[in-house]
Design an enzyme around this catalytic site. Structure first.
Site, mmCIF file in Angstrom:
data_model
loop_
_atom_site.group_PDB
_atom_site.id
_atom_site.type_symbol
_atom_site.label_atom_id
_atom_site.label_comp_id
_atom_site.label_asym_id
_atom_site.label_seq_id
_atom_site.Cartn_x
_atom_site.Cartn_y
_atom_site.Cartn_z
ATOM 1 N N HIS A 28 0.840 -1.206 0.000
ATOM 2 C CA HIS A 28 0.000 0.000 0.000
ATOM 3 C C HIS A 28 0.875 1.256 0.000
ATOM 4 O O HIS A 28 0.568 2.240 -0.678
ATOM 5 C CB HIS A 28 -0.886 0.048 1.250
ATOM 6 C CG HIS A 28 -1.862 -1.076 1.356
ATOM 7 N ND1 HIS A 28 -1.744 -2.080 2.283
ATOM 8 C CD2 HIS A 28 -2.989 -1.349 0.650
ATOM 9 C CE1 HIS A 28 -2.743 -2.926 2.150
ATOM 10 N NE2 HIS A 28 -3.523 -2.513 1.168
ATOM 11 N N GLN A 144 -8.581 -7.010 -10.886
ATOM 12 C CA GLN A 144 -9.197 -5.788 -10.356
ATOM 13 C C GLN A 144 -8.735 -4.577 -11.177
ATOM 14 O O GLN A 144 -9.538 -3.685 -11.493
ATOM 15 C CB GLN A 144 -8.823 -5.615 -8.887
ATOM 16 C CG GLN A 144 -9.219 -4.275 -8.295
ATOM 17 C CD GLN A 144 -9.046 -4.235 -6.792
ATOM 18 O OE1 GLN A 144 -9.871 -4.727 -6.050
ATOM 19 N NE2 GLN A 144 -7.950 -3.648 -6.327
#
Ligand code: PAF
Length: 271
Positions: A28, A144
């Protein structure tokens, strides 16, 4: 959130959005660093999106550590954290879902019915709330990425979709919030997933182009690790997720934990 975004826009500032479900790790943070480098303002959303989890999936036990997440984001000079409550995102009478066709049919879409509808719906809402110039997604979730690119294009959502390379442990395991579920033995065994991708990339680099043989190599390598139960190992096109292509994608269960990883065989495997 939208008021803040409009203020930044009025001041001529560019906005980067990093959508996350929290349980932040270096994967992240690489999205955050990319957003920091390319935008005046960085917004990180932290929202464990209930509608992208199936009834037998890990919504309840999905790792949550808000204090740790916030500390990591403060250290990375993030301007705002958008952390809506679930009933704010989905009031009980909400009746709209966003469905992206085609690219969602196979692999993760087939294994996790409703998952991509949940992702497409929340990403649409996050883009509407933050109105970013750019939104950042990790290559680890390759399908995704394909879904979000299609969604943004088809609905003219405006944001540029930026894709950031997968961050890996020293033995190649892709960072994932779900890695915390692995026992020490499972953690060791899970490295076979990236090892299979690395070997397929080597074989591809040495001239092998037959998708059937490349796929067989992936399957054979995974089969060497008894703690890992492959769900699929395929070669697909990165944009359409149709077969064949040069994106090697794997999903496997390691104990009770379901992990995914991928690598574009046209590129050398990192590290
Ligand atoms: O990749 C994730 O963490 C999630 O699927 C996302 C994009 C934040 C949507 O909930």
């Amino acid at each position: 959130m939208l008021d803040a975004s409009r203020r930044w826009r009025r001041d001529g500032k560019s906005i980067g959005l990093v959508p996350t479900m929290g349980a932040l790790h270096e994967g992240h943070m690489s999205l955050v660093h990319a957003a920091r480098a390319e935008n005046d303002v960085v917004v990180v959303s932290v929202f464990v999106n209930p509608i992208q989890f199936g009834p037998n999936e890990d919504l309840d036990r999905y790792p949550r550590d808000w204090a740790r997440d916030l500390k990591m984001l403060e250290g990375a000079q993030v301007d705002a954290v958008y952390r809506p409550a679930a009933d704010e995102m989905y009031p009980t009478d909400a009746s709209t879902r966003v469905h992206v066709g085609g690219v969602t049919d196979g692999l993760e879409g087939a294994a996790r019915p409703g998952h991509f509808e949940g992702v497409a719906t929340v990403v649409t809402k996050l883009l509407a709330a933050v109105d970013p110039d750019r939104a950042y997604f990790g290559q680890k979730d390759a399908q995704q990425v394909a879904v979000v690119k299609r969604l943004v294009r088809d609905l003219d959502l405006g944001a540029e979709v930026r894709v950031v390379p997968t961050v890996r442990e020293a033995d190649g395991l892709a960072l994932s919030s779900r890695n915390v579920y692995l026992s020490p033995e499972e953690r060791k065994a899970a490295a076979v997933i990236s090892a299979a991708l690395r070997e397929a990339a080597d074989i591809y680099a040495s001239g092998e182009r037959d998708p059937v043989r490349l796929r067989a190599h992936l399957a054979a390598r995974l089969a060497l690790e008894p703690l890992v139960q492959p769900e699929y190992a395929e070669l697909v096109d990165a944009a359409t997720f149709q077969k064949p292509g040069t994106l090697a994608v794997i999903a496997a269960r390691v104990g009770k934990t379901r992990l995914i990883d991928n690598h574009d065989l046209e590129k050398p495997f990192p590290g």
